[in-house]
Design a protein around this motif. Sequence first.
Motif, PDB file in Angstrom:
ATOM      1  N   ARG A 130      43.309  49.547-113.775  1.00  0.00           N
ATOM      2  CA  ARG A 130      42.613  50.298-112.723  1.00  0.00           C
ATOM      3  C   ARG A 130      42.387  51.757-113.112  1.00  0.00           C
ATOM      4  O   ARG A 130      41.433  52.379-112.658  1.00  0.00           O
ATOM      5  N   PHE A 131      43.242  52.298-113.944  1.00  0.00           N
ATOM      6  CA  PHE A 131      42.966  53.636-114.472  1.00  0.00           C
ATOM      7  C   PHE A 131      41.741  53.586-115.383  1.00  0.00           C
ATOM      8  O   PHE A 131      40.957  54.539-115.436  1.00  0.00           O
ATOM      9  N   GLY A 132      41.579  52.466-116.073  1.00  0.00           N
ATOM     10  CA  GLY A 132      40.367  52.285-116.856  1.00  0.00           C
ATOM     11  C   GLY A 132      39.133  52.279-115.976  1.00  0.00           C
ATOM     12  O   GLY A 132      38.094  52.846-116.331  1.00  0.00           O
ATOM     13  N   CYS A 133      39.245  51.638-114.805  1.00  0.00           N
ATOM     14  CA  CYS A 133      38.136  51.633-113.849  1.00  0.00           C
ATOM     15  C   CYS A 133      37.810  53.048-113.389  1.00  0.00           C
ATOM     16  O   CYS A 133      36.639  53.409-113.242  1.00  0.00           O
ATOM     17  N   LEU A 134      38.846  53.842-113.160  1.00  0.00           N
ATOM     18  CA  LEU A 134      38.631  55.216-112.714  1.00  0.00           C
ATOM     19  C   LEU A 134      37.881  56.017-113.774  1.00  0.00           C
ATOM     20  O   LEU A 134      36.929  56.746-113.455  1.00  0.00           O
ATOM     21  N   PHE A 135      38.275  55.902-115.021  1.00  0.00           N
ATOM     22  CA  PHE A 135      37.615  56.632-116.092  1.00  0.00           C
ATOM     23  C   PHE A 135      36.174  56.159-116.289  1.00  0.00           C
ATOM     24  O   PHE A 135      35.288  56.959-116.608  1.00  0.00           O
ATOM     25  N   ALA A 136      35.948  54.858-116.096  1.00  0.00           N
ATOM     26  CA  ALA A 136      34.602  54.314-116.292  1.00  0.00           C
ATOM     27  C   ALA A 136      33.696  54.570-115.101  1.00  0.00           C
ATOM     28  O   ALA A 136      32.473  54.571-115.235  1.00  0.00           O
ATOM     29  N   GLY A 137      34.293  54.759-113.916  1.00  0.00           N
ATOM     30  CA  GLY A 137      33.497  54.973-112.710  1.00  0.00           C
ATOM     31  C   GLY A 137      33.187  53.714-111.948  1.00  0.00           C
ATOM     32  O   GLY A 137      32.523  53.760-110.907  1.00  0.00           O
ATOM     33  N   CYS A 139      34.115  50.088-109.743  1.00  0.00           N
ATOM     34  CA  CYS A 139      34.989  49.761-108.613  1.00  0.00           C
ATOM     35  C   CYS A 139      35.200  50.978-107.709  1.00  0.00           C
ATOM     36  O   CYS A 139      36.288  51.187-107.165  1.00  0.00           O
ATOM     37  N   TYR A 140      34.147  51.772-107.555  1.00  0.00           N
ATOM     38  CA  TYR A 140      34.247  53.025-106.813  1.00  0.00           C
ATOM     39  C   TYR A 140      34.282  52.784-105.298  1.00  0.00           C
ATOM     40  O   TYR A 140      33.949  51.709-104.806  1.00  0.00           O
ATOM     41  N   GLY A 141      34.686  53.841-104.589  1.00  0.00           N
ATOM     42  CA  GLY A 141      34.843  53.731-103.149  1.00  0.00           C
ATOM     43  C   GLY A 141      33.658  54.268-102.372  1.00  0.00           C
ATOM     44  O   GLY A 141      32.661  54.735-102.942  1.00  0.00           O
ATOM     45  N   LYS A 142      33.777  54.208-101.059  1.00  0.00           N
ATOM     46  CA  LYS A 142      32.748  54.731-100.169  1.00  0.00           C
ATOM     47  C   LYS A 142      32.849  56.258-100.109  1.00  0.00           C
ATOM     48  O   LYS A 142      33.904  56.828-100.408  1.00  0.00           O
ATOM     49  N   PRO A 143      31.773  56.927 -99.711  1.00  0.00           N
ATOM     50  CA  PRO A 143      31.842  58.392 -99.547  1.00  0.00           C
ATOM     51  C   PRO A 143      32.922  58.781 -98.545  1.00  0.00           C
ATOM     52  O   PRO A 143      33.183  58.061 -97.570  1.00  0.00           O
ATOM     53  N   THR A 144      33.567  59.904 -98.794  1.00  0.00           N
ATOM     54  CA  THR A 144      34.659  60.344 -97.933  1.00  0.00           C
ATOM     55  C   THR A 144      34.692  61.869 -97.840  1.00  0.00           C
ATOM     56  O   THR A 144      34.186  62.562 -98.725  1.00  0.00           O
ATOM     57  N   THR A 145      35.279  62.351 -96.752  1.00  0.00           N
ATOM     58  CA  THR A 145      35.492  63.791 -96.602  1.00  0.00           C
ATOM     59  C   THR A 145      36.963  64.145 -96.798  1.00  0.00           C
ATOM     60  O   THR A 145      37.346  65.301 -96.623  1.00  0.00           O
ATOM     61  N   GLU A 146      37.765  63.136 -97.179  1.00  0.00           N
ATOM     62  CA  GLU A 146      39.190  63.400 -97.400  1.00  0.00           C
ATOM     63  C   GLU A 146      39.370  64.310 -98.609  1.00  0.00           C
ATOM     64  O   GLU A 146      38.586  64.260 -99.566  1.00  0.00           O
ATOM     65  N   PRO A 171      39.026  57.215-103.886  1.00  0.00           N
ATOM     66  CA  PRO A 171      39.485  56.772-105.210  1.00  0.00           C
ATOM     67  C   PRO A 171      40.138  55.389-105.125  1.00  0.00           C
ATOM     68  O   PRO A 171      41.359  55.241-105.286  1.00  0.00           O
ATOM     69  N   THR A 172      39.315  54.385-104.845  1.00  0.00           N
ATOM     70  CA  THR A 172      39.852  53.037-104.648  1.00  0.00           C
ATOM     71  C   THR A 172      40.548  52.513-105.897  1.00  0.00           C
ATOM     72  O   THR A 172      41.439  51.653-105.793  1.00  0.00           O
ATOM     73  N   GLN A 173      40.157  53.013-107.053  1.00  0.00           N
ATOM     74  CA  GLN A 173      40.843  52.612-108.280  1.00  0.00           C
ATOM     75  C   GLN A 173      42.304  53.049-108.239  1.00  0.00           C
ATOM     76  O   GLN A 173      43.212  52.299-108.623  1.00  0.00           O
ATOM     77  N   LEU A 174      42.525  54.279-107.749  1.00  0.00           N
ATOM     78  CA  LEU A 174      43.898  54.771-107.637  1.00  0.00           C
ATOM     79  C   LEU A 174      44.643  54.102-106.488  1.00  0.00           C
ATOM     80  O   LEU A 174      45.859  53.904-106.567  1.00  0.00           O
ATOM     81  N   ILE A 215      43.038  45.007 -97.726  1.00  0.00           N
ATOM     82  CA  ILE A 215      42.947  46.327 -97.074  1.00  0.00           C
ATOM     83  C   ILE A 215      42.089  47.286 -97.892  1.00  0.00           C
ATOM     84  O   ILE A 215      41.202  47.971 -97.351  1.00  0.00           O
ATOM     85  N   ILE A 216      42.315  47.339 -99.199  1.00  0.00           N
ATOM     86  CA  ILE A 216      41.591  48.279-100.056  1.00  0.00           C
ATOM     87  C   ILE A 216      40.099  47.980-100.071  1.00  0.00           C
ATOM     88  O   ILE A 216      39.278  48.909-100.190  1.00  0.00           O
ATOM     89  N   GLU A 217      39.731  46.722 -99.914  1.00  0.00           N
ATOM     90  CA  GLU A 217      38.318  46.347 -99.934  1.00  0.00           C
ATOM     91  C   GLU A 217      37.509  47.069 -98.858  1.00  0.00           C
ATOM     92  O   GLU A 217      36.307  47.283 -99.023  1.00  0.00           O
ATOM     93  N   PHE A 218      38.139  47.459 -97.756  1.00  0.00           N
ATOM     94  CA  PHE A 218      37.426  48.182 -96.703  1.00  0.00           C
ATOM     95  C   PHE A 218      36.927  49.542 -97.186  1.00  0.00           C
ATOM     96  O   PHE A 218      35.995  50.102 -96.603  1.00  0.00           O
ATOM     97  N   TYR A 219      37.554  50.070 -98.231  1.00  0.00           N
ATOM     98  CA  TYR A 219      37.187  51.389 -98.736  1.00  0.00           C
ATOM     99  C   TYR A 219      36.289  51.320 -99.967  1.00  0.00           C
ATOM    100  O   TYR A 219      35.840  52.354-100.451  1.00  0.00           O
ATOM    101  N   ARG A 220      36.022  50.111-100.468  1.00  0.00           N
ATOM    102  CA  ARG A 220      35.172  49.966-101.646  1.00  0.00           C
ATOM    103  C   ARG A 220      33.719  50.207-101.274  1.00  0.00           C
ATOM    104  O   ARG A 220      33.253  49.804-100.202  1.00  0.00           O
ATOM    105  N   GLY A 221      32.970  50.825-102.199  1.00  0.00           N
ATOM    106  CA  GLY A 221      31.561  51.114-101.938  1.00  0.00           C
ATOM    107  C   GLY A 221      30.610  50.467-102.903  1.00  0.00           C
ATOM    108  O   GLY A 221      29.389  50.562-102.738  1.00  0.00           O
ATOM    109  N   ASP A 222      31.137  49.770-103.918  1.00  0.00           N
ATOM    110  CA  ASP A 222      30.271  49.146-104.918  1.00  0.00           C
ATOM    111  C   ASP A 222      29.824  47.766-104.445  1.00  0.00           C
ATOM    112  O   ASP A 222      30.534  47.096-103.694  1.00  0.00           O
ATOM    113  N   PRO A 223      28.637  47.305-104.852  1.00  0.00           N
ATOM    114  CA  PRO A 223      28.182  45.962-104.489  1.00  0.00           C
ATOM    115  C   PRO A 223      29.019  44.912-105.209  1.00  0.00           C
ATOM    116  O   PRO A 223      29.214  44.974-106.419  1.00  0.00           O
TER     117      PRO A 223
END
Length: 271
Positions: A130-137, A139-146, A171-174, A215-223
């Motif tokens: 999942r850190f690999g996903c973060l570096f690659a971009g 499995c990204y999440g939905k827009p957030t103001t957090e 940061p759904t990867q994290l 639970i995490i899937e609710f925050y995912r933004g990728d198709p």
Amino acid sequence: MYPRLFELGPITVYTYGVLLAAAYLLGLRLAMARARKRGLDATRVLDLGIYIIISALIGAKALLLVTDFQTFRHDPRELLGLARSAGVFYGGLILAVAVALWYIRRVGLPLWTTCDVFAPGIALGHVIGRFGCLFAGCCYGKPTTEPWGVTFTDPYAQSYVGTPLGVPLHPTQLYEAGAELLILVVLLVTERRGRPFAGRTFWLYMLLYAISRFIIEFYRGDPRGTVGIFSTSQFISIVLAPLALGMLVYLARQAEAPVPERKRSKPKKAA
């Protein structure tokens, strides 16, 4: 982030590929160490680990092909990206488990003990992956103001996996890496507590992962495909969680059931 680690002339080394390789190797190393402690055949466990890695790669890409079939159908050139993508974790997990069950039965390894050996290794590998996903971009999440939102800026990530640039995203990867790390700790801490039985660690991993992924899937933004109102991974989680809970109850009862004593046959009288 850094989807490309470095370039050597025409050769590009991708961060995701390096971390994915590390995930498989470290997960297998942990499984081998656990197998030796349990007295399992090291050669067969190593072979099983290789089968798991290969089938996980194939299964993950196959499920990605299914969930994004319309994309690939309308633009067959996208199939080239399939070779670079790791795919959908659940696809890899399902096929890897199926292949593992076949191999375990074939060579005569103890079924649930062997599954218990590999479960923490899967969790460890997933943390790194999942850190690999973060570096690659991906499995990204939905827009957030957090305040912990992550903003991607590398154009390659957008062209490669469609990552939105310049927008804070969950940061759904994290999230998933953290969930897997917590699951790993739970598995290792609770493994010898209470009344342990073969299969408990494996099915506990399946249960905890299904809940966390749902639970995490609710925050995912990728198709990533849908089944009704749920994402594909949420639907699989809905099926997997009660199955895992049922198997935990079943195996616990099997372990507690008294073994019936065999009746001793009376010695035959000499004729």
